[in-house]
Enzyme design. Structure first.
Site, PDB file in Angstrom:
ATOM      1  N   ARG A   1       0.818  -1.221   0.000  1.00 51.01           N
ATOM      2  CA  ARG A   1       0.000   0.000   0.000  1.00 51.01           C
ATOM      3  C   ARG A   1       0.851   1.271   0.000  1.00 51.01           C
ATOM      4  O   ARG A   1       0.319   2.362  -0.128  1.00 51.01           O
ATOM      5  CB  ARG A   1      -0.922  -0.002   1.221  1.00 51.01           C
ATOM      6  CG  ARG A   1      -1.917  -1.170   1.162  1.00 51.01           C
ATOM      7  CD  ARG A   1      -2.928  -1.114   2.259  1.00 51.01           C
ATOM      8  NE  ARG A   1      -3.739   0.092   2.109  1.00 51.01           N
ATOM      9  CZ  ARG A   1      -4.490   0.595   3.070  1.00 51.01           C
ATOM     10  NH1 ARG A   1      -4.541   0.027   4.240  1.00 51.01           N
ATOM     11  NH2 ARG A   1      -5.205   1.695   2.859  1.00 51.01           N
ATOM     12  N   CYS A   2       2.160   1.127   0.142  1.00 53.70           N
ATOM     13  CA  CYS A   2       3.065   2.282   0.216  1.00 53.70           C
ATOM     14  C   CYS A   2       3.700   2.528  -1.158  1.00 53.70           C
ATOM     15  O   CYS A   2       4.309   1.629  -1.735  1.00 53.70           O
ATOM     16  CB  CYS A   2       4.139   2.001   1.255  1.00 53.70           C
ATOM     17  SG  CYS A   2       5.476   3.207   1.297  1.00 53.70           S
ATOM     18  N   SER A   3       3.583   3.749  -1.660  1.00 52.17           N
ATOM     19  CA  SER A   3       4.125   4.049  -2.996  1.00 52.17           C
ATOM     20  C   SER A   3       5.645   3.907  -3.040  1.00 52.17           C
ATOM     21  O   SER A   3       6.191   3.402  -4.017  1.00 52.17           O
ATOM     22  CB  SER A   3       3.708   5.450  -3.442  1.00 52.17           C
ATOM     23  OG  SER A   3       4.255   6.439  -2.598  1.00 52.17           O
TER      24      SER A   3
END
Length: 112
Positions: A8-10
């Site tokens: 979920r973390c870019s």
């Protein structure tokens, strides 16, 4: 080689892309799904050569609500990260006894 990854973390996704494009074999550890032990976290800190507080995501609400401003030992901080893996900065890449936090993701290339 391992990447401690949060899909979920870019920045974590960018780090994963760097590894995928490197043609090296690596293991993806989705540390939010599979728990991380105190020993494993201590090993990561040793490889990064940083204090536990330097691996904490201090803008997370869990940190602000439960830990910020309190007198915490290194062991307390490690325990907080083990119990709340969302607090762990990401991505972390380990290769041949070296480790980096992929912020910015391009730093990962320094240990490939």
């Amino acid at each position: 080689m391992k990447i401690y990854h949060n899909p979920r973390c870019s920045k974590s996704r960018q780090g994963l892309t760097i590894l995928e494009n490197s043609n090296f074999e690596f293991e993806i550890i989705k540390y939010l799904e599979s728990s991380i032990s105190k020993e494993e976290l201590q090993n990561i800190l040793n490889l990064l050569n940083i204090s536990p507080i330097d691996l904490v995501r201090k803008n997370e609400s869990i940190w602000k609500e439960n830990y910020k401003g309190k007198e915490l030992s290194d062991d307390d901080i490690i325990t907080a990260m083990v119990e709340n893996p969302k607090l762990i900065e990401r991505p972390i890449v380990i290769n041949n006894g070296k480790a980096v936090i992929g912020r910015p993701p391009e730093i990962i290339k320094t240990i490939l």
